[in-house]
Design a protein around this motif. Structure first.
Motif, PDB file in Angstrom:
ATOM      1  N   ASN A 104      64.895  54.698  73.354  1.00  0.00           N
ATOM      2  CA  ASN A 104      65.794  54.988  74.474  1.00  0.00           C
ATOM      3  C   ASN A 104      66.104  56.485  74.569  1.00  0.00           C
ATOM      4  O   ASN A 104      66.233  57.025  75.669  1.00  0.00           O
ATOM      5  CB  ASN A 104      67.093  54.194  74.324  1.00  0.00           C
ATOM      6  N   CYS A 105      66.221  57.131  73.410  1.00  0.00           N
ATOM      7  CA  CYS A 105      66.460  58.582  73.410  1.00  0.00           C
ATOM      8  C   CYS A 105      65.305  59.314  74.068  1.00  0.00           C
ATOM      9  O   CYS A 105      65.497  60.223  74.882  1.00  0.00           O
ATOM     10  CB  CYS A 105      66.654  59.086  71.977  1.00  0.00           C
ATOM     11  N   GLU A 106      64.082  58.921  73.729  1.00  0.00           N
ATOM     12  CA  GLU A 106      62.908  59.584  74.297  1.00  0.00           C
ATOM     13  C   GLU A 106      62.851  59.380  75.811  1.00  0.00           C
ATOM     14  O   GLU A 106      62.559  60.311  76.567  1.00  0.00           O
ATOM     15  CB  GLU A 106      61.644  59.046  73.641  1.00  0.00           C
ATOM     16  N   LYS A 107      63.163  58.165  76.266  1.00  0.00           N
ATOM     17  CA  LYS A 107      63.133  57.874  77.703  1.00  0.00           C
ATOM     18  C   LYS A 107      64.160  58.724  78.451  1.00  0.00           C
ATOM     19  O   LYS A 107      63.919  59.145  79.592  1.00  0.00           O
ATOM     20  CB  LYS A 107      63.416  56.394  77.938  1.00  0.00           C
ATOM     21  N   ALA A 108      65.321  58.967  77.832  1.00  0.00           N
ATOM     22  CA  ALA A 108      66.392  59.719  78.491  1.00  0.00           C
ATOM     23  C   ALA A 108      66.252  61.228  78.304  1.00  0.00           C
ATOM     24  O   ALA A 108      67.060  61.991  78.845  1.00  0.00           O
ATOM     25  CB  ALA A 108      67.743  59.252  77.953  1.00  0.00           C
ATOM     26  N   GLY A 109      65.272  61.656  77.533  1.00  0.00           N
ATOM     27  CA  GLY A 109      65.096  63.088  77.286  1.00  0.00           C
ATOM     28  C   GLY A 109      66.119  63.658  76.330  1.00  0.00           C
ATOM     29  O   GLY A 109      66.463  64.846  76.409  1.00  0.00           O
ATOM     30  N   VAL A 110      66.586  62.829  75.399  1.00  0.00           N
ATOM     31  CA  VAL A 110      67.608  63.241  74.435  1.00  0.00           C
ATOM     32  C   VAL A 110      66.971  63.339  73.047  1.00  0.00           C
ATOM     33  O   VAL A 110      66.508  62.329  72.508  1.00  0.00           O
ATOM     34  CB  VAL A 110      68.782  62.235  74.400  1.00  0.00           C
ATOM     35  N   PRO A 111      66.920  64.523  72.446  1.00  0.00           N
ATOM     36  CA  PRO A 111      66.275  64.671  71.137  1.00  0.00           C
ATOM     37  C   PRO A 111      66.999  63.892  70.044  1.00  0.00           C
ATOM     38  O   PRO A 111      68.234  63.854  69.992  1.00  0.00           O
ATOM     39  CB  PRO A 111      66.347  66.173  70.864  1.00  0.00           C
ATOM     40  N   CYS A 112      66.242  63.276  69.171  1.00  0.00           N
ATOM     41  CA  CYS A 112      66.785  62.678  67.949  1.00  0.00           C
ATOM     42  C   CYS A 112      65.695  62.706  66.888  1.00  0.00           C
ATOM     43  O   CYS A 112      64.503  62.712  67.208  1.00  0.00           O
ATOM     44  CB  CYS A 112      67.303  61.256  68.190  1.00  0.00           C
ATOM     45  N   ARG A 113      66.125  62.729  65.633  1.00  0.00           N
ATOM     46  CA  ARG A 113      65.168  62.786  64.523  1.00  0.00           C
ATOM     47  C   ARG A 113      65.600  61.814  63.446  1.00  0.00           C
ATOM     48  O   ARG A 113      66.743  61.870  62.978  1.00  0.00           O
ATOM     49  CB  ARG A 113      65.107  64.207  63.952  1.00  0.00           C
ATOM     50  N   GLU A 114      64.708  60.921  63.069  1.00  0.00           N
ATOM     51  CA  GLU A 114      65.040  59.953  62.023  1.00  0.00           C
ATOM     52  C   GLU A 114      65.056  60.644  60.665  1.00  0.00           C
ATOM     53  O   GLU A 114      64.179  61.462  60.350  1.00  0.00           O
ATOM     54  CB  GLU A 114      64.025  58.810  62.004  1.00  0.00           C
ATOM     55  N   ILE A 115      66.083  60.348  59.894  1.00  0.00           N
ATOM     56  CA  ILE A 115      66.161  60.829  58.513  1.00  0.00           C
ATOM     57  C   ILE A 115      66.424  59.637  57.600  1.00  0.00           C
ATOM     58  O   ILE A 115      66.865  58.573  58.055  1.00  0.00           O
ATOM     59  CB  ILE A 115      67.266  61.898  58.324  1.00  0.00           C
ATOM     60  N   SER A 116      66.166  59.805  56.338  1.00  0.00           N
ATOM     61  CA  SER A 116      66.358  58.701  55.399  1.00  0.00           C
ATOM     62  C   SER A 116      67.837  58.502  55.103  1.00  0.00           C
ATOM     63  O   SER A 116      68.637  59.445  55.231  1.00  0.00           O
ATOM     64  CB  SER A 116      65.618  58.990  54.092  1.00  0.00           C
ATOM     65  N   PRO A 117      68.247  57.299  54.699  1.00  0.00           N
ATOM     66  CA  PRO A 117      69.637  57.085  54.288  1.00  0.00           C
ATOM     67  C   PRO A 117      70.061  58.032  53.172  1.00  0.00           C
ATOM     68  O   PRO A 117      71.208  58.501  53.151  1.00  0.00           O
ATOM     69  CB  PRO A 117      69.641  55.631  53.819  1.00  0.00           C
ATOM     70  N   GLU A 118      69.144  58.357  52.278  1.00  0.00           N
ATOM     71  CA  GLU A 118      69.471  59.265  51.175  1.00  0.00           C
ATOM     72  C   GLU A 118      69.782  60.664  51.705  1.00  0.00           C
ATOM     73  O   GLU A 118      70.731  61.319  51.257  1.00  0.00           O
ATOM     74  CB  GLU A 118      68.299  59.338  50.185  1.00  0.00           C
ATOM     75  N   GLU A 119      69.017  61.130  52.687  1.00  0.00           N
ATOM     76  CA  GLU A 119      69.266  62.454  53.268  1.00  0.00           C
ATOM     77  C   GLU A 119      70.585  62.454  54.027  1.00  0.00           C
ATOM     78  O   GLU A 119      71.350  63.424  53.974  1.00  0.00           O
ATOM     79  CB  GLU A 119      68.120  62.845  54.203  1.00  0.00           C
ATOM     80  N   ALA A 120      70.869  61.354  54.729  1.00  0.00           N
ATOM     81  CA  ALA A 120      72.133  61.256  55.466  1.00  0.00           C
ATOM     82  C   ALA A 120      73.323  61.345  54.518  1.00  0.00           C
ATOM     83  O   ALA A 120      74.325  62.023  54.813  1.00  0.00           O
ATOM     84  CB  ALA A 120      72.175  59.951  56.254  1.00  0.00           C
ATOM     85  N   LEU A 121      73.211  60.705  53.363  1.00  0.00           N
ATOM     86  CA  LEU A 121      74.304  60.729  52.377  1.00  0.00           C
ATOM     87  C   LEU A 121      74.464  62.106  51.752  1.00  0.00           C
ATOM     88  O   LEU A 121      75.568  62.504  51.377  1.00  0.00           O
ATOM     89  CB  LEU A 121      74.064  59.669  51.302  1.00  0.00           C
ATOM     90  N   LYS A 122      73.381  62.852  51.649  1.00  0.00           N
ATOM     91  CA  LYS A 122      73.493  64.225  51.157  1.00  0.00           C
ATOM     92  C   LYS A 122      74.203  65.106  52.178  1.00  0.00           C
ATOM     93  O   LYS A 122      75.004  65.975  51.824  1.00  0.00           O
ATOM     94  CB  LYS A 122      72.099  64.797  50.861  1.00  0.00           C
ATOM     95  N   LEU A 123      73.881  64.883  53.461  1.00  0.00           N
ATOM     96  CA  LEU A 123      74.512  65.666  54.522  1.00  0.00           C
ATOM     97  C   LEU A 123      75.991  65.303  54.678  1.00  0.00           C
ATOM     98  O   LEU A 123      76.827  66.179  54.933  1.00  0.00           O
ATOM     99  CB  LEU A 123      73.782  65.434  55.853  1.00  0.00           C
ATOM    100  N   GLU A 124      76.302  64.012  54.538  1.00  0.00           N
ATOM    101  CA  GLU A 124      77.674  63.525  54.723  1.00  0.00           C
ATOM    102  C   GLU A 124      78.034  62.602  53.555  1.00  0.00           C
ATOM    103  O   GLU A 124      77.874  61.385  53.630  1.00  0.00           O
ATOM    104  CB  GLU A 124      77.812  62.784  56.057  1.00  0.00           C
TER     105      GLU A 124
END
Length: 514
Positions: A104-124
């Protein structure tokens, strides 16, 4: 009073139109019953949308947010903290919805990037360890008060006139043409008429009421959203729950705090909007599934805003309703110089202002392009104290003059800052303590005005800005505003803080009996 264009409503859209027209050289006046951002623009979570939040329910609005968010980051960077954002799903969330999100992000022209749960926990690190999916998006945090105040300041610098405390009583008409707006100054009681060539209704949730005064009809519904403010900042990035919109599904960092929201409750009475205990509990219960620390952290206040939703269909869901805006020329209702602009989001305020100003200029036969897309919004001195945490206590101790004592210790607001704010008002205006709070961090710390309220009242008496009981009434008004947001979150340390305030103002100063 006379002007080419009269704008009614000083929220983000109204102040944006004010600046847009002023930059085009159009003579314009902005009036507001209270002060800047008195409605939804002052009751939101301060999110500058990447668009990702709407890619499933409203892809057109999602793309508008993407485009406008990028523009605002360019021309108003001093109003923005470019935090970035995360969309996260936890165990139990709908995995089919999660899988569809990047599509849905790609269809709407909205950038998003998948990251791993481990990387997300490091960031937050405060995220729930049970994260099963995470995507990076381009969300940011924006200060809506500083933004609107800057728009007003820039419009005034280009000849615009802003009049606060002006309540609209009605319109005078000559056939299909509105000839004047009847207003009353709520501070002095003086009534007057403002004549204009064009009238713009930018009153947000009150747009239907104002349109009715002009003889027009708008179908609207009103969805209240309640939010909470934490004592300290829990996250670096905006954190969104990756699921269909619901309560407690977004945590926005801003300055030294985080803001948790938001509910959606249908309301009818626009003048009596406040967060309820039930809404607060739902926000915390749902938010803690995403960030467990929300279950035990200290909250300093709650607040609520009303989303103005224009009825374009028969949808029964306020969350599913379009977040797009409505620009109504009212020509089908035999009004040739009245315009309503309502709905939309803070992120799309500039676009809304541009489209409205284009219509106005077309009617006025003014050939002037919109300049807000590429003209940087100046950082005006009179708005600097709206920003959080300009100084730390240690910095203030090092830098301050000996006679420039603090009037607000929680947020480090010195006497010189309050004086600068008071001096920004015109000679005929009567500033109140609430106006100082709107333009600074006064009253927004953990004590919620317990000490700074009395200090500022005394300082304003010293400056002969108050006489007799004026200052006492202003202090009561200021404290009532803060108390409205404290009632739903009175437990643990914040309850003790409220007890201290009660002892000070009721037990010592006898304010409730005055």
């Amino acid at each position: 009073m006379q002007t080419q264009v009269l704008i009614i409503g000083a929220g983000a859209t109204g102040t944006g139109i004010f600046r847009d027209l002023a930059l085009r050289g159009v003579e314009c006046m902005l009036i507001e019953q209270r002060d800047v951002n008195a409605g939804a623009s002052g009751g939101n979570h301060g999110l500058l949308h990447s668009g990702a939040r709407y890619v499933t329910t409203d892809p057109h609005s999602a793309n508008e947010c993407k485009v406008e968010g990028d523009i605002i980051k360019e021309f108003a960077p001093h109003c923005i903290e470019n935090t970035g954002g995360l969309f996260v799903a936890v165990k139990g969330d709908d995995e089919a919805y999660v899988k569809q999100f990047p599509i849905n992000c790609e269809k709407a022209g909205v950038p998003c990037r998948e990251i791993s749960p481990e990387e997300a926990l490091k960031l937050e690190p405060n995220l729930n360890p049970d994260v099963i999916a995470a995507y990076e998006v381009e969300d940011a945090s924006i200060d809506p008060f500083k933004l609107s105040l800057e728009n007003v300041a820039d419009a005034e610098a280009h000849g615009g006139v802003y009049k606060r405390y002006m309540k609209l009583l009605g319109f005078s008409k000559d056939g299909d043409t509105i000839t004047g707006a009847r207003v009353v100054n709520t501070r002095t009681g003086k009534e007057s008429v403002i004549e204009a060539d064009q009238f713009i209704n930018a009153t947000g949730a009150w747009a239907a009421n104002v349109a009715e005064m002009a003889g027009a009809n708008i179908r609207m519904t009103y969805a209240k959203g309640s939010l909470l403010v934490t004592l300290s900042r829990l996250n670096h990035r905006v954190i969104n729950r990756l699921r269909p919109p619901g309560d407690g599904d977004i945590l926005v960092p801003g300055g030294t705090v985080s803001i948790l929201g938001t509910t959606s409750v249908r309301v009818e009475d626009l003048d009596n909007v406040a967060p309820s205990i039930e809404e607060i509990n739902r926000n915390i219960d749902q938010g803690a599934q995403m960030v467990p620390a929300l279950d035990t952290c200290r909250y300093v206040r709650a607040y609520a805003g009303v989303r103005p939703l224009v009825q374009l269909g028969e949808s029964s869901s306020d969350r599913a309703a379009s977040r797009g805006y409505a620009l109504i020329d009212h020509e089908s209702e035999s009004l040739d110089n009245f315009i309503t602009i309502t709905g939309g989001k803070l992120t799309t305020y500039r676009l809304m202002a541009e489209r409205c100003a284009d219509l106005v200029c077309n009617r006025l036969k003014v050939d002037a392009p919109c300049l807000t897309r590429g003209t940087v919004l100046p950082d005006y001195v009179q708005t600097e104290w709206a920003e959080p945490s300009i100084l730390t206590k240690r910095e203030w101790m090092r830098r301050h003059n000996s006679d420039d004592h603090l009037l607000c210790e929680c947020e480090i607001v010195p006497k010189s800052a309050v004086d600068a704010i008071l001096d920004s008002f015109g000679p005929d205006e009567k500033p109140r303590i609430q106006a100082v709070g709107l333009r600074s961090r006064v009253g927004k710390g953990s004590c919620q005005g317990a000490f700074c309220g009395a200090r500022i009242a005394a300082h304003m008496y010293d400056r002969d800005l108050f006489e007799g009981r004026d200052g006492v009434d202003s202090l009561r008004e200021f404290l009532s505003k803060r108390w409205k947001g404290q009632r739903p979150i009175l437990w643990d340390a914040q309850f003790n803080q409220a007890e201290l305030k009660e002892a000070l103002y009721f037990g010592l100063l006898n304010l409730e009996m005055d």
